[in-house]
Design a protein around this motif. Structure first.
Motif, PDB file in Angstrom:
ATOM      1  N   ASP A   1       0.825  -1.195   0.000  1.00  0.00           N
ATOM      2  CA  ASP A   1       0.000   0.000   0.000  1.00  0.00           C
ATOM      3  C   ASP A   1       0.864   1.252   0.000  1.00  0.00           C
ATOM      4  O   ASP A   1       0.605   2.210  -0.730  1.00  0.00           O
ATOM      5  CB  ASP A   1      -0.922  -0.010   1.220  1.00  0.00           C
ATOM      6  N   GLY A   2       1.908   1.252   0.805  1.00  0.00           N
ATOM      7  CA  GLY A   2       2.808   2.405   0.859  1.00  0.00           C
ATOM      8  C   GLY A   2       3.530   2.639  -0.457  1.00  0.00           C
ATOM      9  O   GLY A   2       3.661   3.777  -0.912  1.00  0.00           O
ATOM     10  N   ILE A   3       3.976   1.555  -1.086  1.00  0.00           N
ATOM     11  CA  ILE A   3       4.658   1.676  -2.380  1.00  0.00           C
ATOM     12  C   ILE A   3       3.686   2.183  -3.444  1.00  0.00           C
ATOM     13  O   ILE A   3       4.027   3.041  -4.252  1.00  0.00           O
ATOM     14  CB  ILE A   3       5.285   0.333  -2.795  1.00  0.00           C
ATOM     15  N   GLY A   4       2.453   1.689  -3.423  1.00  0.00           N
ATOM     16  CA  GLY A   4       1.448   2.134  -4.385  1.00  0.00           C
ATOM     17  C   GLY A   4       1.131   3.609  -4.238  1.00  0.00           C
ATOM     18  O   GLY A   4       1.019   4.340  -5.222  1.00  0.00           O
ATOM     19  N   LYS A   5       0.995   4.072  -3.000  1.00  0.00           N
ATOM     20  CA  LYS A   5       0.732   5.497  -2.769  1.00  0.00           C
ATOM     21  C   LYS A   5       1.918   6.352  -3.207  1.00  0.00           C
ATOM     22  O   LYS A   5       1.734   7.428  -3.771  1.00  0.00           O
ATOM     23  CB  LYS A   5       0.435   5.745  -1.292  1.00  0.00           C
ATOM     24  N   ALA A   6       3.123   5.871  -2.949  1.00  0.00           N
ATOM     25  CA  ALA A   6       4.309   6.624  -3.356  1.00  0.00           C
ATOM     26  C   ALA A   6       4.382   6.750  -4.872  1.00  0.00           C
ATOM     27  O   ALA A   6       4.685   7.824  -5.399  1.00  0.00           O
ATOM     28  CB  ALA A   6       5.565   5.957  -2.816  1.00  0.00           C
ATOM     29  N   ILE A   7       4.088   5.671  -5.578  1.00  0.00           N
ATOM     30  CA  ILE A   7       4.127   5.707  -7.040  1.00  0.00           C
ATOM     31  C   ILE A   7       3.050   6.640  -7.586  1.00  0.00           C
ATOM     32  O   ILE A   7       3.310   7.435  -8.490  1.00  0.00           O
ATOM     33  CB  ILE A   7       3.977   4.287  -7.619  1.00  0.00           C
ATOM     34  N   SER A   8       1.839   6.578  -7.024  1.00  0.00           N
ATOM     35  CA  SER A   8       0.769   7.452  -7.526  1.00  0.00           C
ATOM     36  C   SER A   8       1.073   8.917  -7.230  1.00  0.00           C
ATOM     37  O   SER A   8       0.801   9.789  -8.057  1.00  0.00           O
ATOM     38  CB  SER A   8      -0.578   7.048  -6.937  1.00  0.00           C
ATOM     39  N   ASN A   9       1.658   9.217  -6.060  1.00  0.00           N
ATOM     40  CA  ASN A   9       2.032  10.595  -5.754  1.00  0.00           C
ATOM     41  C   ASN A   9       3.136  11.084  -6.690  1.00  0.00           C
ATOM     42  O   ASN A   9       3.128  12.239  -7.112  1.00  0.00           O
ATOM     43  CB  ASN A   9       2.489  10.726  -4.301  1.00  0.00           C
ATOM     44  N   PHE A  10       4.083  10.210  -7.011  1.00  0.00           N
ATOM     45  CA  PHE A  10       5.156  10.582  -7.936  1.00  0.00           C
ATOM     46  C   PHE A  10       4.589  10.879  -9.323  1.00  0.00           C
ATOM     47  O   PHE A  10       4.966  11.863  -9.956  1.00  0.00           O
ATOM     48  CB  PHE A  10       6.189   9.464  -8.019  1.00  0.00           C
ATOM     49  N   LYS A  11       3.665  10.037  -9.799  1.00  0.00           N
ATOM     50  CA  LYS A  11       3.061  10.267 -11.111  1.00  0.00           C
ATOM     51  C   LYS A  11       2.274  11.573 -11.123  1.00  0.00           C
ATOM     52  O   LYS A  11       2.326  12.329 -12.090  1.00  0.00           O
ATOM     53  CB  LYS A  11       2.139   9.110 -11.487  1.00  0.00           C
TER      54      LYS A  11
END
Length: 61
Positions: free
Chosen positions: A31-41
């Motif tokens: 979940d943390g990795i997914g949120k980080a990727i979406s915030n980066f995008k």
């Protein structure tokens, strides 16, 4: 093969991650990795900062 890794290498890596973090921690990490990727995008798609200086002040200087 995904990026030079075969099926057995990926299985071994997943097992090592499972042993290190445990089964309960993996969903939180994902979940943390997914949120980080979406915030980066989202941040990479936003326009550059906008200059909000009023034009009147620019002319006076």
């Amino acid at each position: 093969m995904i990026g030079g890794f075969g099926v057995w290498e990926l299985i071994i890596i997943l097992l090592i991650v499972l042993v290190i973090f445990g089964a309960k921690k993996l969903p939180e990490i994902g979940d943390g990795i997914g949120k980080a990727i979406s915030n980066f995008k989202k941040a990479s798609n936003e326009p550059e900062e906008i200059d909000v200086t009023p034009k009147d002040e620019e002319k006076k200087e």
